[in-house]
Write a protein that holds these residues in place. Structure first.
Motif, PDB file in Angstrom:
ATOM      1  N   ILE A 248     -31.600  -0.464 -40.446  1.00 35.02           N
ATOM      2  CA  ILE A 248     -30.530  -0.550 -39.456  1.00 35.02           C
ATOM      3  C   ILE A 248     -31.082  -0.569 -38.034  1.00 35.02           C
ATOM      4  O   ILE A 248     -30.594  -1.321 -37.185  1.00 35.02           O
ATOM      5  CB  ILE A 248     -29.514   0.602 -39.637  1.00 35.02           C
ATOM      6  CG1 ILE A 248     -28.862   0.523 -41.018  1.00 35.02           C
ATOM      7  CG2 ILE A 248     -28.458   0.582 -38.531  1.00 35.02           C
ATOM      8  CD1 ILE A 248     -28.105  -0.759 -41.291  1.00 35.02           C
ATOM      9  N   ASP A 249     -32.100   0.238 -37.742  1.00 35.96           N
ATOM     10  CA  ASP A 249     -32.673   0.228 -36.395  1.00 35.96           C
ATOM     11  C   ASP A 249     -33.180  -1.164 -36.027  1.00 35.96           C
ATOM     12  O   ASP A 249     -32.930  -1.659 -34.929  1.00 35.96           O
ATOM     13  CB  ASP A 249     -33.817   1.238 -36.282  1.00 35.96           C
ATOM     14  CG  ASP A 249     -33.334   2.648 -35.994  1.00 35.96           C
ATOM     15  OD1 ASP A 249     -32.108   2.907 -36.101  1.00 35.96           O
ATOM     16  OD2 ASP A 249     -34.181   3.495 -35.652  1.00 35.96           O
ATOM     17  N   VAL A 250     -33.886  -1.798 -36.949  1.00 34.36           N
ATOM     18  CA  VAL A 250     -34.413  -3.146 -36.693  1.00 34.36           C
ATOM     19  C   VAL A 250     -33.267  -4.132 -36.504  1.00 34.36           C
ATOM     20  O   VAL A 250     -33.277  -4.939 -35.571  1.00 34.36           O
ATOM     21  CB  VAL A 250     -35.333  -3.598 -37.851  1.00 34.36           C
ATOM     22  CG1 VAL A 250     -35.668  -5.089 -37.750  1.00 34.36           C
ATOM     23  CG2 VAL A 250     -36.611  -2.769 -37.856  1.00 34.36           C
ATOM     24  N   ILE A 251     -32.274  -4.055 -37.354  1.00 28.55           N
ATOM     25  CA  ILE A 251     -31.149  -4.989 -37.284  1.00 28.55           C
ATOM     26  C   ILE A 251     -30.411  -4.860 -35.963  1.00 28.55           C
ATOM     27  O   ILE A 251     -30.167  -5.856 -35.269  1.00 28.55           O
ATOM     28  CB  ILE A 251     -30.185  -4.770 -38.473  1.00 28.55           C
ATOM     29  CG1 ILE A 251     -30.852  -5.221 -39.772  1.00 28.55           C
ATOM     30  CG2 ILE A 251     -28.863  -5.499 -38.248  1.00 28.55           C
ATOM     31  CD1 ILE A 251     -30.133  -4.752 -41.023  1.00 28.55           C
ATOM     32  N   VAL A 252     -30.047  -3.649 -35.599  1.00 24.62           N
ATOM     33  CA  VAL A 252     -29.267  -3.468 -34.368  1.00 24.62           C
ATOM     34  C   VAL A 252     -30.096  -3.835 -33.139  1.00 24.62           C
ATOM     35  O   VAL A 252     -29.608  -4.532 -32.238  1.00 24.62           O
ATOM     36  CB  VAL A 252     -28.707  -2.040 -34.262  1.00 24.62           C
ATOM     37  CG1 VAL A 252     -27.992  -1.833 -32.929  1.00 24.62           C
ATOM     38  CG2 VAL A 252     -27.754  -1.756 -35.421  1.00 24.62           C
ATOM     39  N   ALA A 253     -31.344  -3.412 -33.100  1.00 26.80           N
ATOM     40  CA  ALA A 253     -32.189  -3.750 -31.945  1.00 26.80           C
ATOM     41  C   ALA A 253     -32.333  -5.264 -31.815  1.00 26.80           C
ATOM     42  O   ALA A 253     -32.199  -5.820 -30.717  1.00 26.80           O
ATOM     43  CB  ALA A 253     -33.558  -3.090 -32.072  1.00 26.80           C
ATOM     44  N   ALA A 254     -32.599  -5.945 -32.924  1.00 21.20           N
ATOM     45  CA  ALA A 254     -32.762  -7.401 -32.871  1.00 21.20           C
ATOM     46  C   ALA A 254     -31.452  -8.093 -32.513  1.00 21.20           C
ATOM     47  O   ALA A 254     -31.457  -9.065 -31.746  1.00 21.20           O
ATOM     48  CB  ALA A 254     -33.296  -7.923 -34.199  1.00 21.20           C
ATOM     49  N   CYS A 255     -30.343  -7.606 -33.040  1.00 20.99           N
ATOM     50  CA  CYS A 255     -29.047  -8.189 -32.666  1.00 20.99           C
ATOM     51  C   CYS A 255     -28.814  -8.055 -31.168  1.00 20.99           C
ATOM     52  O   CYS A 255     -28.390  -9.007 -30.498  1.00 20.99           O
ATOM     53  CB  CYS A 255     -27.905  -7.511 -33.420  1.00 20.99           C
ATOM     54  SG  CYS A 255     -27.737  -7.999 -35.139  1.00 20.99           S
TER      55      CYS A 255
ATOM     56  N   LEU B  92     -35.499  -9.741 -44.550  1.00 19.50           N
ATOM     57  CA  LEU B  92     -34.094  -9.463 -44.816  1.00 19.50           C
ATOM     58  C   LEU B  92     -33.354  -9.218 -43.503  1.00 19.50           C
ATOM     59  O   LEU B  92     -32.261  -9.745 -43.278  1.00 19.50           O
ATOM     60  CB  LEU B  92     -33.966  -8.240 -45.736  1.00 19.50           C
ATOM     61  CG  LEU B  92     -32.552  -7.703 -45.983  1.00 19.50           C
ATOM     62  CD1 LEU B  92     -31.701  -8.723 -46.724  1.00 19.50           C
ATOM     63  CD2 LEU B  92     -32.619  -6.390 -46.760  1.00 19.50           C
ATOM     64  N   GLU B  93     -33.963  -8.436 -42.627  1.00 18.15           N
ATOM     65  CA  GLU B  93     -33.335  -8.120 -41.346  1.00 18.15           C
ATOM     66  C   GLU B  93     -33.195  -9.363 -40.474  1.00 18.15           C
ATOM     67  O   GLU B  93     -32.151  -9.580 -39.841  1.00 18.15           O
ATOM     68  CB  GLU B  93     -34.142  -7.033 -40.616  1.00 18.15           C
ATOM     69  CG  GLU B  93     -34.092  -5.673 -41.285  1.00 18.15           C
ATOM     70  CD  GLU B  93     -35.020  -5.537 -42.499  1.00 18.15           C
ATOM     71  OE1 GLU B  93     -34.889  -4.544 -43.224  1.00 18.15           O
ATOM     72  OE2 GLU B  93     -35.894  -6.424 -42.706  1.00 18.15           O
ATOM     73  N   ALA B  94     -34.227 -10.202 -40.442  1.00 19.46           N
ATOM     74  CA  ALA B  94     -34.173 -11.435 -39.647  1.00 19.46           C
ATOM     75  C   ALA B  94     -33.084 -12.366 -40.158  1.00 19.46           C
ATOM     76  O   ALA B  94     -32.344 -12.968 -39.374  1.00 19.46           O
ATOM     77  CB  ALA B  94     -35.525 -12.140 -39.660  1.00 19.46           C
ATOM     78  N   GLU B  95     -32.973 -12.494 -41.464  1.00 14.84           N
ATOM     79  CA  GLU B  95     -31.932 -13.351 -42.033  1.00 14.84           C
ATOM     80  C   GLU B  95     -30.549 -12.811 -41.719  1.00 14.84           C
ATOM     81  O   GLU B  95     -29.616 -13.567 -41.458  1.00 14.84           O
ATOM     82  CB  GLU B  95     -32.121 -13.498 -43.547  1.00 14.84           C
ATOM     83  CG  GLU B  95     -33.302 -14.369 -43.926  1.00 14.84           C
ATOM     84  CD  GLU B  95     -33.166 -15.810 -43.451  1.00 14.84           C
ATOM     85  OE1 GLU B  95     -32.037 -16.302 -43.277  1.00 14.84           O
ATOM     86  OE2 GLU B  95     -34.214 -16.443 -43.245  1.00 14.84           O
ATOM     87  N   LEU B  96     -30.411 -11.493 -41.730  1.00 15.35           N
ATOM     88  CA  LEU B  96     -29.122 -10.881 -41.427  1.00 15.35           C
ATOM     89  C   LEU B  96     -28.736 -11.115 -39.963  1.00 15.35           C
ATOM     90  O   LEU B  96     -27.589 -11.463 -39.661  1.00 15.35           O
ATOM     91  CB  LEU B  96     -29.158  -9.382 -41.744  1.00 15.35           C
ATOM     92  CG  LEU B  96     -27.878  -8.598 -41.511  1.00 15.35           C
ATOM     93  CD1 LEU B  96     -26.682  -9.268 -42.166  1.00 15.35           C
ATOM     94  CD2 LEU B  96     -28.044  -7.186 -42.041  1.00 15.35           C
ATOM     95  N   VAL B  97     -29.691 -10.962 -39.054  1.00 16.02           N
ATOM     96  CA  VAL B  97     -29.416 -11.228 -37.640  1.00 16.02           C
ATOM     97  C   VAL B  97     -29.024 -12.692 -37.456  1.00 16.02           C
ATOM     98  O   VAL B  97     -28.045 -13.000 -36.758  1.00 16.02           O
ATOM     99  CB  VAL B  97     -30.640 -10.869 -36.755  1.00 16.02           C
ATOM    100  CG1 VAL B  97     -30.410 -11.293 -35.309  1.00 16.02           C
ATOM    101  CG2 VAL B  97     -30.943  -9.379 -36.846  1.00 16.02           C
TER     102      VAL B  97
END
Length: 199
Positions: free
Chosen positions: A89-96, A163-168
């Motif tokens: 979640i930290d990676v996802i939110v920061a990247a978003c 996974l995080e990059a694809e989600l962003v």
């Protein structure tokens, strides 16, 4: 006008309540720092003045970035609860929150001069896609590699997608499709084909 006169740190923290979803306080501060640098170098007076797109000014970049983060958080919850995945979640939110910080550099030429103070020509240019300059800002402030890799959202910019990059990327497309449909009555793909400055 100096950065402190414009109080960019407060503007960023107020604009993005989604920062609170980042557990790592250091990472939260790095996200804010990247935005502060982008705003200062881009010559912006207010974070809310950056448009969603060079030709869509009815929606702000802040609204879009928040939408991407909200969509990604909801999707990550489903990935965890329904599929048993473990997205960071930290990676996802920061990247978003950082995926469009590069618009600070790319869009000054597309807004009225009274929205700007003093853009720095060493950074401001529509020649560098905002996903690349956003990646550069995240790198400069020391965001983890996992966050940096999830920022570029055009095909081919990063060789291996997480996974995080694809989600962003998918959350960005979902928000962008909603915005182009609501403002122009067209899909994101139609907008890209007609108006995109990158190919």
């Amino acid at each position: 006008m100096s950065t402190t006169d414009r109080d960019f740190e407060s503007q960023v923290r107020d604009a993005f309540p989604e920062l609170e979803h980042i557990d790592d306080a250091d990472l939260r501060d790095r996200v804010v720092e990247a935005w502060v640098l982008g705003l200062e170098r881009g010559g912006w007076r207010r974070i809310e003045d950056i448009p969603y797109a060079w030709n869509i000014h009815d929606v702000t970049n802040v609204e879009h970035v928040r939408g991407v983060a909200r969509i990604a958080l909801e999707t990550a919850r489903e990935q965890r609860e329904f599929h048993g995945a473990d997205p960071d979640i930290d990676v996802i939110v920061a990247a978003c929150l950082l995926h469009d910080v590069g618009k600070c550099y790319e869009y000054p030429d597309f807004v009225d001069d009274d929205l700007l103070a003093d853009p720095d020509p060493r950074y401001v240019s529509e020649e560098i896609p905002h996903s690349i300059s956003g990646y550069a800002l995240a790198h400069e402030v020391g965001c983890p590699l996992a966050v940096q890799r999830a920022i570029p959202h055009f095909l081919g910019e990063v060789p291996t997608r997480t996974l995080e990059a694809e989600l962003v990327k998918s959350a960005n497309s979902a928000s962008s499709n909603a915005i182009t449909q609501a403002t122009m009555g067209i899909t994101l793909q139609e907008w890209v084909e007609e108006y995109s400055q990158t190919s």
